[in-house]
Design an enzyme around this catalytic site. Structure first.
Site, PDB file in Angstrom:
ATOM      1  N   GLU A  33      32.500  -6.630 -21.875  1.00 45.64           N
ATOM      2  CA  GLU A  33      31.265  -7.361 -22.085  1.00 45.64           C
ATOM      3  C   GLU A  33      30.383  -6.443 -22.931  1.00 45.64           C
ATOM      4  O   GLU A  33      30.166  -5.297 -22.554  1.00 45.64           O
ATOM      5  CB  GLU A  33      30.605  -7.650 -20.729  1.00 45.64           C
ATOM      6  CG  GLU A  33      29.443  -8.581 -20.841  1.00 45.64           C
ATOM      7  CD  GLU A  33      28.769  -8.845 -19.487  1.00 45.64           C
ATOM      8  OE1 GLU A  33      27.602  -9.208 -19.496  1.00 45.64           O
ATOM      9  OE2 GLU A  33      29.426  -8.666 -18.440  1.00 45.64           O
ATOM     10  N   ARG A 257      39.860  -0.041  -9.766  1.00 48.22           N
ATOM     11  CA  ARG A 257      38.955   0.622 -10.682  1.00 48.22           C
ATOM     12  C   ARG A 257      39.192   2.115 -10.693  1.00 48.22           C
ATOM     13  O   ARG A 257      39.503   2.697  -9.664  1.00 48.22           O
ATOM     14  CB  ARG A 257      37.512   0.438 -10.209  1.00 48.22           C
ATOM     15  CG  ARG A 257      36.857  -0.681 -10.839  1.00 48.22           C
ATOM     16  CD  ARG A 257      35.485  -0.929 -10.310  1.00 48.22           C
ATOM     17  NE  ARG A 257      35.115  -2.168 -10.916  1.00 48.22           N
ATOM     18  CZ  ARG A 257      34.481  -2.252 -12.099  1.00 48.22           C
ATOM     19  NH1 ARG A 257      34.037  -1.189 -12.711  1.00 48.22           N
ATOM     20  NH2 ARG A 257      34.259  -3.410 -12.648  1.00 48.22           N
ATOM     21  N   LYS A 267      28.237   0.539 -15.837  1.00 45.74           N
ATOM     22  CA  LYS A 267      27.274   0.451 -16.938  1.00 45.74           C
ATOM     23  C   LYS A 267      25.854   0.311 -16.409  1.00 45.74           C
ATOM     24  O   LYS A 267      24.927   0.881 -16.968  1.00 45.74           O
ATOM     25  CB  LYS A 267      27.613  -0.765 -17.806  1.00 45.74           C
ATOM     26  CG  LYS A 267      28.648  -0.472 -18.852  1.00 45.74           C
ATOM     27  CD  LYS A 267      28.946  -1.712 -19.667  1.00 45.74           C
ATOM     28  CE  LYS A 267      30.050  -2.510 -19.046  1.00 45.74           C
ATOM     29  NZ  LYS A 267      30.416  -3.723 -19.764  1.00 45.74           N
TER      30      LYS A 267
HETATM   31  P1  ATP Z   1      30.824  -1.966 -15.313  1.00 45.01           P
HETATM   32  O1  ATP Z   1      30.771  -2.232 -13.853  1.00 45.01           O
HETATM   33  O2  ATP Z   1      30.878  -0.533 -15.656  1.00 45.01           O
HETATM   34  O3  ATP Z   1      29.784  -2.704 -16.075  1.00 45.01           O
HETATM   35  P2  ATP Z   1      32.559  -4.009 -16.063  1.00 45.01           P
HETATM   36  O4  ATP Z   1      33.825  -4.355 -15.376  1.00 45.01           O
HETATM   37  O5  ATP Z   1      31.422  -4.928 -15.835  1.00 45.01           O
HETATM   38  O6  ATP Z   1      32.220  -2.532 -15.743  1.00 45.01           O
HETATM   39  P3  ATP Z   1      33.456  -4.878 -18.593  1.00 45.01           P
HETATM   40  O7  ATP Z   1      32.875  -4.649 -19.928  1.00 45.01           O
HETATM   41  O8  ATP Z   1      33.403  -6.243 -18.032  1.00 45.01           O
HETATM   42  O9  ATP Z   1      32.756  -3.874 -17.594  1.00 45.01           O
HETATM   43  O10 ATP Z   1      34.930  -4.309 -18.521  1.00 45.01           O
HETATM   44  C1  ATP Z   1      35.910  -4.460 -19.512  1.00 45.01           C
HETATM   45  C2  ATP Z   1      37.248  -4.197 -18.886  1.00 45.01           C
HETATM   46  O11 ATP Z   1      37.317  -2.865 -18.392  1.00 45.01           O
HETATM   47  C3  ATP Z   1      37.506  -5.104 -17.711  1.00 45.01           C
HETATM   48  O12 ATP Z   1      38.830  -5.587 -17.796  1.00 45.01           O
HETATM   49  C4  ATP Z   1      37.311  -4.226 -16.510  1.00 45.01           C
HETATM   50  O13 ATP Z   1      38.092  -4.669 -15.456  1.00 45.01           O
HETATM   51  C5  ATP Z   1      37.715  -2.854 -17.039  1.00 45.01           C
HETATM   52  N1  ATP Z   1      37.033  -1.796 -16.313  1.00 45.01           N
HETATM   53  C6  ATP Z   1      35.699  -1.615 -16.182  1.00 45.01           C
HETATM   54  N2  ATP Z   1      35.423  -0.556 -15.409  1.00 45.01           N
HETATM   55  C7  ATP Z   1      36.612  -0.029 -15.043  1.00 45.01           C
HETATM   56  C8  ATP Z   1      37.004   1.084 -14.240  1.00 45.01           C
HETATM   57  N3  ATP Z   1      36.101   1.869 -13.669  1.00 45.01           N
HETATM   58  N4  ATP Z   1      38.318   1.329 -14.104  1.00 45.01           N
HETATM   59  C9  ATP Z   1      39.235   0.542 -14.687  1.00 45.01           C
HETATM   60  N5  ATP Z   1      38.939  -0.515 -15.453  1.00 45.01           N
HETATM   61  C10 ATP Z   1      37.651  -0.805 -15.630  1.00 45.01           C
HETATM   62 MG    MG Z   2      31.807  -7.054 -16.270  1.00 41.59          MG
END
Ligand code: ATP
Ligand code: MG
Length: 553
Positions: A33, A257, A267
């Site tokens: 995102e 994660r 984030k």
């Molecule tokens: P955050 O909680 O940091 O905002 P998010 O999942 O909302 O993370 P996205 O931009 O939606 O962030 O994530 C893009 C991809 O990266 C998704 O497929 C998500 O599952 C993966 N991802 C995000 N954080 C992690 C993590 N800590 N470990 C493994 N994969 C991750």
């Molecule tokens: Mg997300």
């Protein structure tokens, strides 16, 4: 370790699907995102998705999941692309969920036509009240019984902008008594009168994440849609949409994660650190963002190595940050150019070295890599060494300088300390030494045995530099597991600025992104805040490896 690595559970699914002929080849995607910068947790997902592409000769898309118009920005899109390229991956297609808005709208209409979606006029509070609890079923409201025609008309009006934010929503018609709360008629479209960073003012209704993500997977023929564990309860709706819309059967697989000690990894929290100025921006070298790690001097290889070594887990866990540093040292030991820099200088006058004379010494750039060649170092009567390499009253086994002690200067001669000067406060200001002319490195015939080797720089051509040393951003292993706010555990001493370091002149030519080992001091990289007047170096990591000591025998 055996050469043949066993398959992880995702690879097992993939090999199964290829064996049974469900798919001929695989297609994955990385779906960020664009609402912040990527962190090392994202790197795990990138390494996983692009790694599978490489392993199975498939494809991997970069898809910006930009369904939420409020939080997204093109600045983030650019930084995300930059970070993925830096890691060394190429996507097969760059796509945006917002490109599918028209298709997704069509899917919603299809659901309405099948009697599987309805327009709900309830407020958010009313909806929540009717939703039930995990132990109590929800209730159907009057809107659920609207006719297909009425729903089609109202949904079209929602799109036209006839209604205000929150006045109506489109919901899937599934089962208000479902044991999975997410299946109790989830909202699939909401009204939001805001511009989107790509579609501008074209839309005032936007699909919910759950009604965009899975469908985008199908549109792109994603065979294996890998996401983190919190999406496990979303899988029934993911599969429901595929079944009811009769679209490509993408398969969602969840993995844990990636978390790392002494930092936070979301984030939202990283954004707080930036906005509340606990750090200096998203690329602050203490941040676990890829831009921060890169600026700090981490290599793409070290991050890939870290991701691969930690692998894929089914349960949430937290990985020792020491493993990342281990991977970094391993990589930098092979590629970093060796240089000399004195961080806390004290002047040495070599009494028996001819005044006004300068000689050239040869220093190898990287003993691990012959082809990196060597450079010349000037040597003369006055040099700087580290203050810590002298002790007025040295204990036994101190193999550096002290009154009467001998040690070797790297690439140069053996030195013997004969005297030193102090100021009124008792601080040592200058050392007086003699050198042994026939003890030159590589052609030493002096017969003198010394145990220590110290680094130095030549006073006449040393360059002043600022050096930034970093420590962990948090004082505790897992700030999220502690009482109170995670920011209460910020390490206030995570940045030490040394403003009067002396570095060898070759470092003036340091290129952006070039990695150095400062002998005995660690691995360094030039910071982007360097100017022609003042060069700044960041320390990525020190040389001592406590992780390897603890974990490898
Ligand atoms: P955050 O909680 O940091 O905002 P998010 O999942 O909302 O993370 P996205 O931009 O939606 O962030 O994530 C893009 C991809 O990266 C998704 O497929 C998500 O599952 C993966 N991802 C995000 N954080 C992690 C993590 N800590 N470990 C493994 N994969 C991750
Ligand atoms: Mg997300």
């Amino acid at each position: 370790m055996s050469e043949e690595k066993s398959l992880n559970f995702i690879e097992e699914f993939i090999e199964d699907d290829l064996k049974t002929g469900k798919h001929q080849s695989i297609q994955t995607r990385f779906p960020p995102e664009p609402n912040g910068y990527l962190h090392i947790g994202h790197a795990s997902s990138i390494v996983l998705n692009f790694g599978l592409k490489e392993k199975y000769n498939g494809k991997c898309n970069l898809r910006f999941d930009d369904t939420n118009p409020v939080t997204e920005d093109t600045e983030f899109v650019e930084s995300i692309k930059n970070d993925i390229k830096w890691l060394g991956y190429e996507w097969d297609a760059e796509l945006y969920t917002s490109d599918y808005f028209e298709t997704l709208y069509g899917y919603a209409v299809k659901l309405i036509e099948k009697g599987l979606a309805y327009v709900d006029d309830s407020t958010a509070e009313e909806m929540a009240a009717m939703k039930g609890t995990p132990t109590e079923p929800g209730k159907n409201n009057e809107y659920r019984y609207r006719s297909i025609e009425e729903n089609l008309k109202l949904f079209a009006e929602m799109r036209e902008g006839k209604y205000k934010d929150g006045e109506k929503a489109l919901r899937a018609k599934i089962d208000m008594a479902h044991t999975n709360m997410l299946m109790r008629d989830p909202i699939i479209y909401r009204i939001k009168h805001v511009d989107h960073h790509r579609t501008g003012s074209e839309w005032c209704i936007y699909p919910m994440y759950d009604f965009a993500h899975g469908q985008s997977d199908s549109i792109e023929n994603i065979t294996h849609s890998l996401c983190t564990l919190e999406f496990l309860p979303h899988r029934p709706f993911y599969d429901w949409c595929i079944e009811k819309l009769e679209i490509f059967p993408s398969r969602q697989i969840e993995f844990a994660r990636r978390n790392m000690t002494y930092t936070v990894m979301s984030k939202r929290r990283l954004k707080q650190l930036v906005e509340e100025k606990h750090v200096n921006g998203w690329d602050d070298p203490r941040m676990p963002t890829l831009s921060g790690l890169r600026r700090r001097g981490y290599t793409a290889n070290s991050i890939k190595c870290f991701s691969e070594r930690t692998g894929i887990a089914k349960r949430d866990n937290i990985v020792d940050i020491g493993l990342l540093d281990f991977c970094l040292r391993d990589d930098l030991n092979k590629i970093a150019q060796r240089r000399m820099a004195v961080l806390d200088p004290i002047k040495v006058v070599i009494l028996n070295y001819e005044e006004g004379k300068t000689e050239k010494l040869i220093a190898q750039n990287n003993p691990e890599k012959e082809e990196d060649g060597s450079r010349e170092l000037n040597f003369s009567r006055e040099i700087f060494i580290e203050r810590a390499d002298f002790m007025e009253e040295p204990p036994k086994k101190f193999f550096r300088l002290g009154p009467g002690l001998k040690t070797r200067l790297k690439h140069a001669y053996i030195l013997e300390c004969v005297d030193f000067k102090k100021d009124e406060s008792g601080r040592v200001t200058e050392l007086h030494c003699n050198y042994f002319k026939d003890s030159k490195s590589g052609e030493d015939v002096s017969g003198i045995k010394v145990k220590g080797v110290i680094h130095w720089v030549n006073c006449a051509d040393a360059i002043d530099a600022e050096v930034r040393l970093y420590d962990r951003l948090f004082k505790v292993e897992n700030p999220m597991a502690e009482d109170g706010d995670f920011k209460d555990y910020i390490n206030e001493d995570s940045l030490e600025i040394i403003s009067n370091a002396k570095i060898e002149p070759a470092l003036a030519e340091a290129k952006d992104g070039e990695h150095f080992q400062f002998l005995r001091k660690g691995y360094f990289i030039k910071d982007k805040e360097s100017t022609p007047e003042k060069i700044v170096f960041n320390r990525a990591v020190g040389l001592r490896d406590s992780w390897a000591k603890r974990n490898m025998k």
